[in-house]
Design a protein around this motif. Sequence first.
Motif, PDB file in Angstrom:
ATOM      1  N   THR A  44      32.783 -13.606  32.528  1.00  0.00           N
ATOM      2  CA  THR A  44      32.237 -12.491  31.746  1.00  0.00           C
ATOM      3  C   THR A  44      33.179 -11.298  31.793  1.00  0.00           C
ATOM      4  N   LYS A  45      33.686 -10.976  32.975  1.00  0.00           N
ATOM      5  CA  LYS A  45      34.611  -9.847  33.125  1.00  0.00           C
ATOM      6  C   LYS A  45      35.935 -10.106  32.407  1.00  0.00           C
ATOM      7  N   LEU A  46      36.322 -11.384  32.308  1.00  0.00           N
ATOM      8  CA  LEU A  46      37.544 -11.728  31.590  1.00  0.00           C
ATOM      9  C   LEU A  46      37.348 -11.730  30.079  1.00  0.00           C
ATOM     10  N   GLY A  47      36.086 -11.634  29.631  1.00  0.00           N
ATOM     11  CA  GLY A  47      35.797 -11.643  28.198  1.00  0.00           C
ATOM     12  C   GLY A  47      35.930 -13.013  27.565  1.00  0.00           C
ATOM     13  N   TRP A  48      35.663 -14.059  28.344  1.00  0.00           N
ATOM     14  CA  TRP A  48      35.830 -15.421  27.853  1.00  0.00           C
ATOM     15  C   TRP A  48      34.548 -16.051  27.325  1.00  0.00           C
ATOM     16  N   LEU A  49      33.442 -15.311  27.327  1.00  0.00           N
ATOM     17  CA  LEU A  49      32.188 -15.898  26.851  1.00  0.00           C
ATOM     18  C   LEU A  49      32.288 -16.235  25.371  1.00  0.00           C
ATOM     19  N   ASN A  50      31.546 -17.244  24.959  1.00  0.00           N
ATOM     20  CA  ASN A  50      31.535 -17.757  23.590  1.00  0.00           C
ATOM     21  C   ASN A  50      32.909 -18.286  23.174  1.00  0.00           C
ATOM     22  N   SER A  51      33.608 -18.876  24.144  1.00  0.00           N
ATOM     23  CA  SER A  51      34.875 -19.563  23.869  1.00  0.00           C
ATOM     24  C   SER A  51      34.964 -20.775  24.785  1.00  0.00           C
TER      25      SER A  51
ATOM     26  N   ALA B  92      42.501 -30.402  53.779  1.00  0.00           N
ATOM     27  CA  ALA B  92      41.137 -30.531  54.302  1.00  0.00           C
ATOM     28  C   ALA B  92      40.184 -29.607  53.555  1.00  0.00           C
ATOM     29  N   LEU B  93      40.626 -28.378  53.267  1.00  0.00           N
ATOM     30  CA  LEU B  93      39.787 -27.442  52.514  1.00  0.00           C
ATOM     31  C   LEU B  93      39.531 -27.960  51.099  1.00  0.00           C
ATOM     32  N   MET B  94      40.556 -28.564  50.511  1.00  0.00           N
ATOM     33  CA  MET B  94      40.381 -29.144  49.183  1.00  0.00           C
ATOM     34  C   MET B  94      39.362 -30.272  49.208  1.00  0.00           C
ATOM     35  N   MET B  95      39.409 -31.101  50.261  1.00  0.00           N
ATOM     36  CA  MET B  95      38.465 -32.199  50.385  1.00  0.00           C
ATOM     37  C   MET B  95      37.045 -31.684  50.611  1.00  0.00           C
ATOM     38  N   VAL B  96      36.908 -30.569  51.309  1.00  0.00           N
ATOM     39  CA  VAL B  96      35.575 -29.991  51.554  1.00  0.00           C
ATOM     40  C   VAL B  96      34.915 -29.604  50.235  1.00  0.00           C
ATOM     41  N   THR B  97      35.702 -29.163  49.257  1.00  0.00           N
ATOM     42  CA  THR B  97      35.124 -28.766  47.975  1.00  0.00           C
ATOM     43  C   THR B  97      34.461 -29.929  47.249  1.00  0.00           C
ATOM     44  N   LEU B  98      34.830 -31.167  47.623  1.00  0.00           N
ATOM     45  CA  LEU B  98      34.168 -32.332  47.031  1.00  0.00           C
ATOM     46  C   LEU B  98      32.686 -32.384  47.399  1.00  0.00           C
ATOM     47  N   MET B  99      32.355 -31.821  48.553  1.00  0.00           N
ATOM     48  CA  MET B  99      30.965 -31.840  49.020  1.00  0.00           C
ATOM     49  C   MET B  99      30.221 -30.569  48.645  1.00  0.00           C
ATOM     50  N   LEU B 100      30.895 -29.648  47.950  1.00  0.00           N
ATOM     51  CA  LEU B 100      30.270 -28.389  47.561  1.00  0.00           C
ATOM     52  C   LEU B 100      29.495 -28.583  46.261  1.00  0.00           C
ATOM     53  N   PRO B 101      28.179 -28.372  46.235  1.00  0.00           N
ATOM     54  CA  PRO B 101      27.406 -28.526  44.997  1.00  0.00           C
ATOM     55  C   PRO B 101      27.914 -27.584  43.908  1.00  0.00           C
ATOM     56  N   HIS B 102      28.009 -28.104  42.710  1.00  0.00           N
ATOM     57  CA  HIS B 102      28.531 -27.301  41.595  1.00  0.00           C
ATOM     58  C   HIS B 102      27.645 -26.092  41.316  1.00  0.00           C
ATOM     59  N   ASP B 103      26.352 -26.221  41.572  1.00  0.00           N
ATOM     60  CA  ASP B 103      25.437 -25.121  41.291  1.00  0.00           C
ATOM     61  C   ASP B 103      25.747 -23.878  42.123  1.00  0.00           C
ATOM     62  N   VAL B 104      26.384 -24.070  43.279  1.00  0.00           N
ATOM     63  CA  VAL B 104      26.671 -22.944  44.168  1.00  0.00           C
ATOM     64  C   VAL B 104      27.655 -21.971  43.530  1.00  0.00           C
ATOM     65  N   VAL B 105      28.581 -22.494  42.728  1.00  0.00           N
ATOM     66  CA  VAL B 105      29.637 -21.638  42.169  1.00  0.00           C
ATOM     67  C   VAL B 105      29.347 -21.203  40.731  1.00  0.00           C
ATOM     68  N   LEU B 106      28.219 -21.576  40.188  1.00  0.00           N
ATOM     69  CA  LEU B 106      27.931 -21.245  38.793  1.00  0.00           C
ATOM     70  C   LEU B 106      27.877 -19.737  38.563  1.00  0.00           C
ATOM     71  N   VAL B 107      27.126 -19.033  39.407  1.00  0.00           N
ATOM     72  CA  VAL B 107      26.968 -17.585  39.221  1.00  0.00           C
ATOM     73  C   VAL B 107      28.287 -16.847  39.412  1.00  0.00           C
ATOM     74  N   PRO B 108      29.028 -17.084  40.509  1.00  0.00           N
ATOM     75  CA  PRO B 108      30.330 -16.402  40.642  1.00  0.00           C
ATOM     76  C   PRO B 108      31.278 -16.687  39.481  1.00  0.00           C
ATOM     77  N   GLN B 109      31.314 -17.938  39.027  1.00  0.00           N
ATOM     78  CA  GLN B 109      32.186 -18.270  37.899  1.00  0.00           C
ATOM     79  C   GLN B 109      31.750 -17.544  36.637  1.00  0.00           C
ATOM     80  N   TYR B 110      30.455 -17.488  36.406  1.00  0.00           N
ATOM     81  CA  TYR B 110      29.953 -16.824  35.202  1.00  0.00           C
ATOM     82  C   TYR B 110      30.319 -15.342  35.221  1.00  0.00           C
ATOM     83  N   VAL B 111      30.195 -14.710  36.375  1.00  0.00           N
ATOM     84  CA  VAL B 111      30.546 -13.290  36.498  1.00  0.00           C
ATOM     85  C   VAL B 111      32.031 -13.083  36.214  1.00  0.00           C
ATOM     86  N   ILE B 112      32.873 -13.957  36.778  1.00  0.00           N
ATOM     87  CA  ILE B 112      34.321 -13.842  36.569  1.00  0.00           C
ATOM     88  C   ILE B 112      34.676 -14.010  35.102  1.00  0.00           C
TER      89      ILE B 112
END
Length: 279
Positions: free
Chosen positions: A133-140, A111-131
């Motif tokens: 960045t800390k992993l050093g994956w930018l420009n790859s 059910a939680l997995m199905m809920v993510t289908l309704m989660l707008p992608h824009d909501v997770v952009l900032v948290p993902q970018y921060v993660i």
Amino acid sequence: MAWKTIKWPVYHLFAIALAVLMLYPVLWMLMSSFKESRLIFVTAESLLPDKWVWSNYADGWKGTAGYPFMTYIWNSLVIVVLSTIGAVLSSSLIAFGFARLSFRGRNLWFALMMVTLMLPHDVVLVPQYVIFTKLGWLNSIAPIVVPQFFGIPFFIFLMVQFIRTIPRELDEAATIDGCGKLRLYARIILPLLRSSLATAAIFSFYWRWEDLLGPVLYLNSPDKYTVSMALKMFLDSESTSNWGAMFAMSIVSLVPVIALFFAFQKHIVQGMATSGLKG
């Protein structure tokens, strides 16, 4: 009787009119790729060019930022192939777990997995970018590719529905023959998932090929740009934009998508239809 006589031509005339309406933007782009850049929007009401400019394709193929357009096609293909492999395999394995394995909280997690289908992608952009960045994956390509190896909710849902149509007697027979859970997945379930796997692969290809936001966020070097970013670089807000070359390369970028669709279109219909069944 009269209605049955005219039903067939009316239906087909309506279908042809609708197809022309849907394909007109692509036809307009194709014709615009043979026009001079300065005349594309001036003569927009005229579909056919007054003078056919074939050099738009040669100019567009030269690319931008010092790299040929083939470089951007190759970059996109690498991302698309890796992402598709990761999305299809991981989603099928997760779907097998939801459909065939019994564990605590299975329905809750599904059910939680199905809920993510309704989660707008824009909501997770900032948290993902921060993660990332800390992993050093930018420009790859890692921020674009790696998340695909953790399952795509839409694909998981399709495959779960399909796996539920597979008789459990096959599982029991395989278990009696000594198959463990992973061998059951690899030897029995995965081959039967062919249509759903093809459907997921096609959708993944389309989504990653046309993706612009991901590459714009994480790729900074022109030699790593994708097709969607390369097309954007043909437009210059400070000088004259090369619309002709951009439309020409847009047509070129559609070739893999169209070829894939016509090669596997039956799998899309079959995969979507069978995934809607429930055993």
